[in-house]
Design an enzyme around this catalytic site. Structure first.
Site, short mmCIF file in Angstrom:
data_model
loop_
_atom_site.label_atom_id
_atom_site.label_comp_id
_atom_site.label_asym_id
_atom_site.label_seq_id
_atom_site.Cartn_x
_atom_site.Cartn_y
_atom_site.Cartn_z
N LYS B 121 -0.39 -8.15 52.94
CA LYS B 121 -1.67 -8.85 53.58
C LYS B 121 -1.06 -9.92 54.33
O LYS B 121 -0.47 -10.88 53.85
CB LYS B 121 -2.60 -9.21 52.70
CG LYS B 121 -3.08 -8.24 51.66
CD LYS B 121 -4.34 -7.27 52.17
CE LYS B 121 -4.45 -6.11 51.14
NZ LYS B 121 -5.02 -4.91 51.68
N LYS B 205 -9.87 -10.16 57.56
CA LYS B 205 -11.04 -9.85 56.89
C LYS B 205 -11.04 -10.91 55.97
O LYS B 205 -12.19 -11.47 55.52
CB LYS B 205 -10.81 -8.57 56.21
CG LYS B 205 -9.59 -8.59 55.09
CD LYS B 205 -10.03 -8.17 53.82
CE LYS B 205 -8.73 -8.33 52.99
NZ LYS B 205 -8.74 -7.79 51.50
#
Lengths: 343, 343
Positions: B121, B205
């Site tokens: 991520k 996100k």
């Protein structure tokens, strides 16, 4: 140009919240709208007084939206025909089961050529025929009808919590007029050329919320819940694009009426909560409707049944596995833990 | 054709969960994969024993994924070069701050022409340059790299709760190989030709989750939260399509990596929770990182800062009002209740 004369048909929770928006905005845009906004109120007694009198003296709908003041130019009218007399901009906002009777009452009492907007959640299904309320209003009253739907819990809109909504329009200038009537700094209105998509979102999302509630009741986590929302959203889109013309992708994937309303409905709301209780309490839905909803129908499970019969009559059940699972679990005894199997 | 030899680099919570998937699937697809799956474990002591020994004797990663058994063909290896020796399918799954050192350690030790997939991520930002880890892996190691991201809380995937994920591939056949390695009946893999979109979703996100946490801390309701998710999702899409080539709409609007992961991250997760506490407890983020994350960095606020500087250097701040508000609230003293103003 003469000014628009707004009338609101329906004064429940959402009708009252939207009357507050409209009542304030007609004053703000006095060049576009007449000041007086009649709202048709189904007359009933509340705490020993007529509801219309309560609203017109206290400017609060104490039964359906207590604690929130309505602008004094919003005037409660108990007579349906009187409420809509001379109106050029009609707002339909009532539970869908009351719609047929109201529609009958309006016939012959509204001018052709005026504009309407439907805030009614739900859809009319008769066998293999499906119709949105905006289309029914258009064909039955001969007036052009837009639709409004979005992630709009009424009590939050009524206290100016930041919210968004979507208006589907037939003609751009109609959409712009409705936007002027509803939008405030905390209630953002997006316009899209898609009356059918916007209308159908408000009905179909309740099936998805039931599915999310079942997952919640099963104790599954947020991965599963998010997956159900994603799959549900795509089934909603596919359904609308299969059975209605010119439905836009963006209505579902990028608008408040689509993705955001699915999210809101799957994080709380009655369909989610009752479906979760169905799993944890192991009681039938009709019992839960009595216990949790004061006897009112749980919209999601009834929409699931209507859509099931509709899809069956078209031989298209296989294309909508999530909708189909919700139907079988709610009406047909399928074990709840089969919801996610094979999705 | 010779069989794929899988190696996993990283053994945290997510690395261990994914090792369980891969370890089971290489046995199921014995015609495609070699049975042994080495997993590189950063050697540390846990309860007086080496972590690799614990994993190889108990088949449980007691430090990072307790209570879940790994298949015995997943073998913990403390030496990075040893773990990847002979591998043809490399899985990168580690916190992004450890990536540069691991990359250096791998140089010269992996064959050109093998395949990789990034589950990291985050994103690398240097001034006005931004790069995804899959691209860094490709350019530094000379191997083709896919990306996997989705609504995947590791602990839920690890106990077979129904979940979905998205793999962005360069070549379809690579995507299909990775799907075969990861998919199970309760972990559905969708393929999309969009490595950049899938990678960036996993980073951006977290900014949206911070925004949702702020709204939660403010006590706003589900309308506002859903609106933030919708706006955030669209800013993510616009950002990726402005600065990367061939990014697909569907990655954001219809895939687990996009809409579903935004939902999951905004319903819970560390970025959401710490941002909510920032509002309710009125403590600075560095204090909350100490108190709530054991000193680890809160990814969303750091990504917000990097993206802010990147957008500023491109003169494009105005196009991303939500990202910008999150930056100013987290780093610049903007009052939290200004988050939704003017969105």
């Amino acid at each position: 140009m003469s000014k628009e004369r707004v009338a609101i048909i329906g004064s429940g929770n959402w009708g009252s919240a939207i009357a507050r928006q409209a009542g304030k905005n007609v004053l703000k845009h006095g060049n576009v709208f007449e000041e007086r906004v009649p709202i048709w109120v189904y007359e009933e007694e509340f705490e020993g007084q007529k509801l219309t009198e309560i609203i017109n003296t206290t400017h609060i709908n104490k039964k359906y939206l207590p604690d929130v003041e309505l602008p004094s130019n919003v005037v409660a009218v108990p007579d349906l025909v009187g409420a809509v007399k001379g109106a050029t901009a009609l707002i339909f906002v009532m539970p869908h089961q009351f719609f047929p009777k109201i529609l009958e009452g309006l016939k012959g009492h509204v001018d052709h050529g005026i504009k309407a907007i439907s805030l009614i959640k739900g859809v009319e299904v008769h066998g293999n025929d499906i119709r949105i309320f905006a289309d029914v209003i258009e064909s039955q009253l001969g007036i052009s009808c837009s639709a409004l739907s979005g992630a709009n819990i009424a009590s939050e809109v009524a206290i100016d919590r930041f919210s968004e909504t979507t208006i589907g329009y037939r003609k751009k200038e109609d959409g712009e007029m409705w936007k002027k009537l509803f939008e405030t700094p905390s209630f953002k209105v997006h316009l899209i050329d898609d009356v059918a998509g916007v209308s159908l979102c408000g009905a179909l999302k309740n099936i998805v919320a039931v599915a999310a509630g079942i997952v919640d009741g099963l104790g599954y986590g947020n991965n599963s819940k998010a997956a159900i929302m994603r799959i549900g959203l795509l089934e909603m889109k596919h359904f609308c694009q299969e059975f209605f013309k010119d439905v836009k992708d963006g209505t579902f994937l990028a608008e408040s009426a689509g993705v955001a309303d699915v999210i809101t409905s799957c994080m709380g709301g009655r369909n989610f909560k009752v479906a979760s209780a169905f799993v944890t309490q192991k009681k039938p839905f009709d019992v839960l409707e009595q216990e949790m909803l004061n006897g009112q129908k749980l919209q999601g499970i009834h929409t699931a049944k209507e859509i099931h019969h509709f899809l069956k009559s078209h031989g298209r059940l296989g294309a909508y596995p999530l909708f189909d699972k919700v139907y079988h679990i709610c009406w047909d005894g399928m074990p709840v833990d089969q919801l996610t199997e094979g999705l």
